[in-house]
Design an enzyme around this catalytic site. Structure first.
Site, PDB file in Angstrom:
ATOM      1  CB  THR A  19       0.575   8.048   4.285  1.00 41.01           C
ATOM      2  OG1 THR A  19       0.187   6.370   4.180  1.00 41.01           O
ATOM      3  CG2 THR A  19      -0.818   8.529   3.749  1.00 41.01           C
ATOM      4  CB  THR A  77       2.323   5.696   6.799  1.00 37.06           C
ATOM      5  OG1 THR A  77       3.644   4.613   5.852  1.00 37.06           O
ATOM      6  CG2 THR A  77       3.398   6.663   7.244  1.00 37.06           C
TER       7      THR A  77
HETATM    8  N1  GLY Z   1       4.977   5.079   3.170  1.00 34.26           N
HETATM    9  C1  GLY Z   1       5.506   4.006   3.900  1.00 34.26           C
HETATM   10  C2  GLY Z   1       6.518   3.261   3.264  1.00 34.26           C
HETATM   11  O1  GLY Z   1       6.370   3.203   1.932  1.00 34.26           O
HETATM   12  O2  GLY Z   1       7.208   2.610   3.768  1.00 34.26           O
END
Ligand code: GLY
Length: 300
Positions: free
Chosen positions: A224, A175
């Protein structure tokens, strides 16, 4: 243009520039099986370049405009799991999620699981001026098409190869995000993701929720990690609330991360407070991030 502000009349005299501006970006985690030095170096170089470009943008744009700009550049890099080069879900499709929180107007906008577009963060930005500001799936795609976002396939050969080999453990956590503090002291956060990889279609990421991306007039946070853990800990909004109530950013972050321990939460954040405090935290190593307050510094 960001809600209620235009870039042209936004900036005061040159003398006020550079007093407070700060930018922090992240490229998420890279998995332990991807720790070869080549990938790490490529990610660091990409982050350094984007931090530099983002900071330049910040000199003549709002925090929200800059956060969107920086995240769109991260989305365009195949190295990260957002936009081009996003991970493929269990049914073989790519679905993108992204959100923007403008700390000045206190507006949040986002798209969840949208297909076939290049820059979901730009669709989120477009939504900031609408009454209905978080759209998912087909509704998000229809909105994007109506507003000039053309068809784009974000798949790369590398992601297809990983999918075909069922290398679900080798990808997952890239992310991207940005928090910016502009010359007038306004904050914004933007976050974008291709999700976890191999997830059940319909699974909702944290990145287009206030758990994964939040800002107000006191602080901004982009997360993230594993979305389920981030949502369980309401990570971004909890940190920002604690700063709002008077806690320094570092303490607010550490307290929130301590609360992830009982669930063995997997998360990382970058953040900036209105006082200019910058902070990064992660529960696991291998997160890549960079900051710029004039000089670019890259970390992992
Ligand atoms: N942090 C990204 C997800 O888990 O979708």
């Amino acid at each position: 243009m960001v809600y209620g502000l235009s870039t042209i009349d936004f900036f005061p005299s040159d003398s006020l520039k550079y007093l407070t501006m700060k930018l922090i970006i992240h490229g998420g985690f890279f998995s332990e099986s991807q720790t070869n030095q080549e990938i790490k170096k490529a990610k660091q170089e990409a982050l350094a370049e984007i931090a530099k470009l983002g900071y330049k943008h910040l000199q003549s744009h709002t925090a929200a405009e800059t956060a969107v700009y920086a995240v769109s550049l991260l989305e365009d890099s195949e190295l990260f799991n957002a936009g081009t080069g996003s991970q493929i879900q269990s049914d073989g499709k790519i679905r993108l999620s992204a959100s923007l929180m403008d700390g000045k107007s206190l507006r949040f906008s986002g798209v969840i699981n949208v297909e076939d577009i290049k820059n979901p963060i730009c669709v989120a930005e477009k939504l900031l001026n609408f009454d209905d500001r978080v759209l998912s799936g087909k509704g998000a795609k229809d909105f994007a098409t109506e507003h000039g976002f053309g068809y784009y396939n974000p798949e790369t050969p590398q992601r297809r190869k990983e999918y075909d080999k069922k290398l679900s453990d080798s990808i997952r956590l890239g992310t991207v995000g940005c928090v910016a503090l502009d010359v007038l002291g306004n904050l914004a956060a933007a976050t974008s993701t291709g999700g976890k990889g191999f997830e059940i279609p319909g699974r909702v990421s944290d990145s287009a929720t206030t758990a994964g991306n939040y800002a107000n007039t006191f602080a901004g946070i982009s997360c993230t990690g594993v979305g389920e853990d981030i949502v369980s800990g309401a990570v971004a909004s909890t940190i920002v609330t604690r700063v709002t109530d008077g806690m320094p950013l570092a303490l607010a972050t550490e307290k929130t991360f301590n609360e992830l321990k009982p669930i063995d939460g997997f998360a990382g954040i970058v953040g900036i407070s209105a006082t200019g405090e910058i902070y990064h935290a992660d529960t696991h190593p291998y997160m890549v991030w960079a900051l710029c307050d004039g000089e670019v510094e890259v970390f992992s």
